[in-house]
Design an enzyme around this catalytic site. Sequence first.
Site, PDB file in Angstrom:
ATOM      1  N   CYS A 201      -2.875   2.598  12.099  1.00 62.09           N
ATOM      2  CA  CYS A 201      -2.909   3.227  10.777  1.00 62.09           C
ATOM      3  C   CYS A 201      -1.474   3.607  10.471  1.00 62.09           C
ATOM      4  O   CYS A 201      -0.789   4.189  11.325  1.00 62.09           O
ATOM      5  CB  CYS A 201      -3.812   4.463  10.778  1.00 62.09           C
ATOM      6  SG  CYS A 201      -3.707   5.446   9.255  1.00 62.09           S
ATOM      7  N   THR A 202      -1.001   3.295   9.268  1.00 61.27           N
ATOM      8  CA  THR A 202       0.404   3.561   8.961  1.00 61.27           C
ATOM      9  C   THR A 202       0.729   5.051   8.896  1.00 61.27           C
ATOM     10  O   THR A 202       1.899   5.432   8.903  1.00 61.27           O
ATOM     11  CB  THR A 202       0.806   2.883   7.634  1.00 61.27           C
ATOM     12  OG1 THR A 202      -0.083   3.296   6.590  1.00 61.27           O
ATOM     13  CG2 THR A 202       0.764   1.362   7.773  1.00 61.27           C
TER      14      THR A 202
ATOM     15  N   CYS B 174      -1.391  -0.207   4.387  1.00 62.29           N
ATOM     16  CA  CYS B 174      -2.572   0.541   4.834  1.00 62.29           C
ATOM     17  C   CYS B 174      -3.459  -0.422   5.609  1.00 62.29           C
ATOM     18  O   CYS B 174      -3.912  -1.437   5.052  1.00 62.29           O
ATOM     19  CB  CYS B 174      -3.324   1.106   3.631  1.00 62.29           C
ATOM     20  SG  CYS B 174      -4.911   1.877   4.034  1.00 62.29           S
ATOM     21  N   ASN B 175      -3.689  -0.133   6.879  1.00 59.56           N
ATOM     22  CA  ASN B 175      -4.506  -1.024   7.691  1.00 59.56           C
ATOM     23  C   ASN B 175      -5.929  -1.135   7.162  1.00 59.56           C
ATOM     24  O   ASN B 175      -6.506  -2.220   7.113  1.00 59.56           O
ATOM     25  CB  ASN B 175      -4.522  -0.540   9.144  1.00 59.56           C
ATOM     26  CG  ASN B 175      -3.170  -0.684   9.812  1.00 59.56           C
ATOM     27  OD1 ASN B 175      -2.298   0.152   9.630  1.00 59.56           O
ATOM     28  ND2 ASN B 175      -2.985  -1.742  10.567  1.00 59.56           N
ATOM     29  N   THR B 176      -6.508   0.000   6.781  1.00 59.01           N
ATOM     30  CA  THR B 176      -7.889  -0.001   6.289  1.00 59.01           C
ATOM     31  C   THR B 176      -8.018  -0.869   5.042  1.00 59.01           C
ATOM     32  O   THR B 176      -8.919  -1.706   4.933  1.00 59.01           O
ATOM     33  CB  THR B 176      -8.346   1.436   5.989  1.00 59.01           C
ATOM     34  OG1 THR B 176      -8.237   2.231   7.173  1.00 59.01           O
ATOM     35  CG2 THR B 176      -9.792   1.453   5.519  1.00 59.01           C
TER      36      THR B 176
ATOM     37  N   TYR C 242      -9.036   6.770   3.361  1.00 58.25           N
ATOM     38  CA  TYR C 242      -9.675   5.497   3.077  1.00 58.25           C
ATOM     39  C   TYR C 242     -10.684   5.081   4.147  1.00 58.25           C
ATOM     40  O   TYR C 242     -11.605   4.322   3.872  1.00 58.25           O
ATOM     41  CB  TYR C 242      -8.611   4.400   2.943  1.00 58.25           C
ATOM     42  CG  TYR C 242      -8.107   4.191   1.537  1.00 58.25           C
ATOM     43  CD1 TYR C 242      -8.352   5.122   0.527  1.00 58.25           C
ATOM     44  CD2 TYR C 242      -7.382   3.058   1.203  1.00 58.25           C
ATOM     45  CE1 TYR C 242      -7.889   4.928  -0.759  1.00 58.25           C
ATOM     46  CE2 TYR C 242      -6.917   2.839  -0.087  1.00 58.25           C
ATOM     47  CZ  TYR C 242      -7.167   3.780  -1.069  1.00 58.25           C
ATOM     48  OH  TYR C 242      -6.715   3.570  -2.342  1.00 58.25           O
ATOM     49  N   GLY C 243     -10.469   5.546   5.368  1.00 53.41           N
ATOM     50  CA  GLY C 243     -11.343   5.148   6.463  1.00 53.41           C
ATOM     51  C   GLY C 243     -12.777   5.592   6.295  1.00 53.41           C
ATOM     52  O   GLY C 243     -13.673   5.117   7.003  1.00 53.41           O
TER      53      GLY C 243
ATOM     54  N   ASP D 250      -0.302   2.647  -0.452  1.00 54.70           N
ATOM     55  CA  ASP D 250      -1.092   3.218   0.643  1.00 54.70           C
ATOM     56  C   ASP D 250      -2.028   4.272   0.076  1.00 54.70           C
ATOM     57  O   ASP D 250      -1.911   4.675  -1.087  1.00 54.70           O
ATOM     58  CB  ASP D 250      -0.188   3.823   1.720  1.00 54.70           C
ATOM     59  CG  ASP D 250      -0.949   4.273   2.967  1.00 54.70           C
ATOM     60  OD1 ASP D 250      -2.036   3.728   3.229  1.00 54.70           O
ATOM     61  OD2 ASP D 250      -0.471   5.171   3.680  1.00 54.70           O
ATOM     62  N   SER D 251      -2.939   4.739   0.927  1.00 50.86           N
ATOM     63  CA  SER D 251      -3.855   5.802   0.517  1.00 50.86           C
ATOM     64  C   SER D 251      -3.142   7.152   0.456  1.00 50.86           C
ATOM     65  O   SER D 251      -3.565   8.050  -0.264  1.00 50.86           O
ATOM     66  CB  SER D 251      -5.020   5.886   1.497  1.00 50.86           C
ATOM     67  OG  SER D 251      -4.543   6.134   2.813  1.00 50.86           O
TER      68      SER D 251
END
Length: 259
Positions: A183-184, A73-75, A41-42, A9-10
Site C-alpha cells: 500500500c503506498t 494506490c495498490n487497491t 479504499y480497502g 491516490d485515496s
Amino acid sequence: MSHTILVFDSGVGGLSVLQEIRQLLPGQHYHYLFDNARLPYGELGEAELIRGCVALIEPMVKQLNADIVVIACNTASTLVLPALRQCLSIPVVGVVPAIKPAAQLSQRHHIGLLATPGTVKREYTHELIRKFAGDCRVELFGSSELVMLAEQKMAGIPVSQSQLQKLLAPIAESALDVLVLGCTHFPMLKTELAEALGHGIALLDSGEAIARRVKELLPADLDTTEQETVAAYYTTATISDGLRQNLQQLGFTSVNKVS
C-alpha cells in the site's frame, strides 16, 4: 518541453510515489489528486471504487491536459486500470506489489505482503504470488488501521509506537525476512515500521519501479530544466492545517478542493 503528470491516490500514500517520480524527473508539472473523502479504499466495494475513481480522474485529465496518469494506490490499481484505459487516450500507470523482487531477495524463501484488506484478498494479488513467488512461503497481512496512521502522521499527529507494535505483532513473530509494503501509504511509515519490526526484515515498495516506468513512457528528450510546479487537490470539504503545512513543506504551491 515539460510534461503534465497526474498522480492519484485515496489519500497521502501516493506522495511516496510522487516523491520518487519527482526525483527522477525534475522540472515537470505535477498534480496530485487524493480522494480523502472515501478513504480508506480497502473497505470500499469494487463497483463503487471503480465508478468513483473514473468520475474523478477522467475530467481532471481533460482539465489539466495531462500527458500521463499514475494510479499510486495498490487497491485502486487492481481494479480501475482497465476502465481508465478504455476512456483515456494517454498512458495510465498502476502500482504492483513488489512480490517479484521480494522473492528474489529473500534468503529464507519466506516473504510477507502487508497491504489493505482489499489488496490482500483480490485474485490479482494471488496471481502475482503464484507467478513470481512459487518457491516462497508467502504470508498475507491486511490492515486499514495503518492507512489511517499514515494519514495522521502527515496531518502532524505523532504515530503511536505501541499501537504500531500491536498491529505488527503477527509479522514480528513470523520468520519472514522480506516484507512487501503493498500500500503506498506504508512507505510513509517506513521509519516507524523498521523500528517496530527490527533489522531482520527488509522492507520493499514499488516507488522506484513506478518512477522508472513513467520515465519510459514519456519522450526520451524530456526537458528537466524548467521550473517545476506541484499542485494538490482533495475531495473532502477541507483538510487539516497540519496536512496543508506538510504539503507546503514538500513543495506544493497550490492545495485546493476539487471543484
